[in-house]
Scaffold this active site. Structure first.
Site, short mmCIF file in Angstrom:
data_model
loop_
_atom_site.label_atom_id
_atom_site.label_comp_id
_atom_site.label_asym_id
_atom_site.label_seq_id
_atom_site.Cartn_x
_atom_site.Cartn_y
_atom_site.Cartn_z
N ALA A 50 19.87 -9.10 -7.07
CA ALA A 50 18.96 -10.21 -6.78
C ALA A 50 19.13 -10.68 -5.34
O ALA A 50 20.25 -10.79 -4.82
CB ALA A 50 19.23 -11.36 -7.74
N LYS A 89 23.91 -3.13 0.57
CA LYS A 89 24.91 -2.09 0.71
C LYS A 89 25.44 -1.70 -0.66
O LYS A 89 25.36 -2.48 -1.61
CB LYS A 89 26.07 -2.59 1.59
CG LYS A 89 25.66 -2.91 3.01
CD LYS A 89 26.86 -3.38 3.84
CE LYS A 89 26.44 -3.70 5.27
NZ LYS A 89 27.59 -4.18 6.08
N HIS A 127 0.81 -1.22 0.00
CA HIS A 127 0.00 0.00 0.00
C HIS A 127 0.85 1.28 0.00
O HIS A 127 1.97 1.31 0.51
CB HIS A 127 -0.92 0.01 1.23
CG HIS A 127 -0.16 0.06 2.54
ND1 HIS A 127 0.22 1.23 3.15
CD2 HIS A 127 0.31 -0.93 3.33
CE1 HIS A 127 0.86 0.97 4.26
NE2 HIS A 127 0.95 -0.34 4.40
#
Length: 212
Positions: A183, A203, A135
């Protein structure tokens, strides 16, 4: 309907159109593989911008059948200049919330994706298989969400961002423009413009060091 591209992801876009039982004639555009004149021995492949421009006089609708943030943006703009009208394609097996969900032109939404409430998705985005978008999230234009990306609520993502397979954004994360998220990453902090991040927690990556 013209699918821009004729490779692997273009086949997935064809599958979405077949799921939707589109009655439009389906063609492809590929100016790279000069030998490919038909796809699956059934669908015509246009080879030149001249052919595309002529086709758009009869049917101006197109969707993007390629991945890659910058390639999608470049071809989207090229098709617009040729007279094309971008169409958003949403799998009937995706769940799109009914409350204040705005999906702009030229977006591709794949099977299994869930978009909840108060979500905005910018033009030309690719939302791949089994993504979730929580949301009050805003996603900029020409972003690519790889399969299995999970974006929590109240996140903001800038234009031209790529998010790798299985990455997770925690709630209330702000991502700048031109960002790459590796990923499997878990993003726990805001990410500035033009940065590549990866890992758990995600990072910044020193690209020069990574090449060594």
């Amino acid at each position: 309907m013209l699918i821009v591209g004729a490779g692997g992801f273009a086949s997935e876009m064809l599958e979405l159109l077949l799921q939707l039982r589109s009655k439009d004639e389906i063609l492809f555009f590929d100016d790279i593989d000069k030998l490919k004149l038909e796809l699956n021995n059934k669908y015509k492949v246009l080879k030149t911008p001249v052919e595309v421009k002529q086709h758009f006089k009869d049917d101006s609708l197109f969707c993007l059948g390629i991945g890659g943030v910058h390639r999608r943006k470049k071809l989207y703009q090229k098709m617009i200049l040729l007279g094309g009208n971008p169409k958003t394609i949403i799998s009937p097996f995706a769940h799109i919330g009914k409350m204040n969900v705005v999906i702009q032109k030229g977006v591709s939404v794949a099977t299994g994706t869930v978009i909840t409430a108060n979500v905005k998705v910018g033009i030309g985005c690719l939302i791949n298989l089994n993504c979730t978008i929580g949301h009050d999230t805003v996603i900029g234009s020409f972003c690519e969400l790889s399969p299995g990306v999970h974006i929590s609520g109240n996140c903001t993502i800038g234009n031209n961002c790529f998010i790798g397979t299985g990455a997770v954004l925690l709630p209330e994360i702000n991502i700048g423009k031109n960002v790459i998220i590796g990923a499997g990453s878990v993003v726990t902090k805001n990410v500035a413009d033009n940065v590549t991040v990866a890992g758990i927690p995600a990072k910044g990556i020193n690209k020069k060091a990574a090449k060594n």
